[in-house]
Design a protein around this motif. Structure first.
Motif, mmCIF file in Angstrom:
data_model
loop_
_atom_site.group_PDB
_atom_site.id
_atom_site.type_symbol
_atom_site.label_atom_id
_atom_site.label_comp_id
_atom_site.label_asym_id
_atom_site.label_seq_id
_atom_site.Cartn_x
_atom_site.Cartn_y
_atom_site.Cartn_z
ATOM 1 N N GLY A 125 -3.131 6.046 11.715
ATOM 2 C CA GLY A 125 -3.096 4.595 11.893
ATOM 3 C C GLY A 125 -1.726 3.990 11.679
ATOM 4 N N ASP A 126 -0.778 4.768 11.141
ATOM 5 C CA ASP A 126 0.588 4.279 10.956
ATOM 6 C C ASP A 126 1.402 4.391 12.239
ATOM 7 N N THR A 127 0.860 5.047 13.238
ATOM 8 C CA THR A 127 1.557 5.237 14.514
ATOM 9 C C THR A 127 1.933 3.896 15.124
ATOM 10 N N GLY A 132 14.732 0.178 16.825
ATOM 11 C CA GLY A 132 13.350 0.564 16.590
ATOM 12 C C GLY A 132 13.178 2.053 16.336
ATOM 13 N N THR A 133 12.110 2.392 15.618
ATOM 14 C CA THR A 133 11.727 3.778 15.361
ATOM 15 C C THR A 133 10.302 3.958 15.861
ATOM 16 N N THR A 134 10.138 4.858 16.832
ATOM 17 C CA THR A 134 8.798 5.148 17.336
ATOM 18 C C THR A 134 8.212 6.264 16.488
ATOM 19 N N LEU A 135 7.155 5.941 15.752
ATOM 20 C CA LEU A 135 6.514 6.900 14.837
ATOM 21 C C LEU A 135 5.199 7.368 15.436
ATOM 22 N N LYS A 191 0.853 -1.198 0.000
ATOM 23 C CA LYS A 191 0.000 0.000 0.000
ATOM 24 C C LYS A 191 0.887 1.246 0.000
ATOM 25 N N ARG A 192 0.884 2.048 1.047
ATOM 26 C CA ARG A 192 1.674 3.284 1.068
ATOM 27 C C ARG A 192 3.085 3.073 1.601
ATOM 28 N N LEU A 193 3.445 1.833 1.894
ATOM 29 C CA LEU A 193 4.767 1.532 2.443
ATOM 30 C C LEU A 193 5.641 0.911 1.355
ATOM 31 N N THR A 194 6.867 1.428 1.216
ATOM 32 C CA THR A 194 7.825 0.893 0.252
ATOM 33 C C THR A 194 9.078 0.465 1.010
#
Lengths: 113, 115
Positions: free
Chosen positions: A82-84, A106-109, A59-62
């Motif tokens: 919702g990507d959080t 890790g990356t906290t978004l 979807k919107r993730l590459t």
């Protein structure tokens, strides 16, 4: 010892913005995997990249795997609340007894509307 | 069934208590794992079982004792824990030989608080 460096560690953006998360190592991996974890839940596999130079879209993730199979990136287009979550890259060194997934820090978004 | 089920979801225990965490999967996976995770940190590997035999112990203190009674079950026995052992304990499983492509399946974890 195989290590994975992930950056940035924290990312706070507005809805609609684009972002890229990087995962780097000096070691070669059989595959790199990306997981997303929400609070109070276990990580959920998003994608696995196996071939050097491989690009996968969800979807919107590459997701991209470096040519030398030492690094990977995750790009999100038009981020939504919702990507959080916590995004984790994980390297798989091999299937011999005595190996397991190695996680980056890790990356906290956080995506706000 | 594509799930890893962990029980209990939450556990509060005193430093002198003995308790056990349970993990169950029915996907036919022959590798199972215990991870410990602190808030906003990545999971840290504790133990790996492959074909019901312990193959990795990441220098975990003896107050944590794993057990794999059969190919579907994984237990973590806890005794005389310290407050710093409070964390989310995650169980995962994978196929031996295909984990590089299909990854791990994680449970939702047990939130452990040691008082």
């Amino acid at each position: 010892t195989q290590l994975l460096e992930q950056s940035p560690q924290f990312l706070s953006i507005q809805e609609g913005e684009n972002l890229t998360v990087y995962c780097n190592s000096s070691s070669v991996f059989s595959s790199l995997q990306w997981y997303r974890q929400e609070p109070g839940e276990g990580p959920v596999l998003l994608v696995t990249v196996v071939t050097g130079g491989e690009v996968k879209k969800l979807k919107r993730l590459t997701f991209q795997f470096g040519d030398a199979r030492k690094d990977s990136s995750l790009h999100i287009t038009a981020a939504q609340p919702g990507d959080t979550g916590l995004y984790l890259c994980a390297g798989y060194g091999g299937d011999q007894a005595g190996t397991a997934l190695i996680f980056g820090k890790g990356t906290t978004l956080s995506v706000s509307s | 069934d594509t799930e890893v089920t962990q029980t209990p979801k939450h556990l509060v225990m005193g430093m002198t208590n003995k308790k056990s965490l349970k993990c169950e999967q029915h996907m036919g996976h022959r590798a199972m794992y215990w991870y410990k995770q602190k808030a906003k940190k990545p999971p840290e590997l504790m133990f790996v079982y492959s074909y019901e035999k312990l193959s990795i112990n990441e220098s975990v203190p003896s107050r944590f004792s794993p057990e794999c009674p059969n190919s579907s079950l994984l237990n973590l026995h806890l005794h005389a824990l310290q407050p710093e052992d409070s964390a989310l304990y995650l169980c995962a499983s994978s196929q031996v030989g295909t984990a590089f492509n299909y990854g791990y399946t994680f449970g939702s974890g047990t939130r452990l608080t040691v008082v």
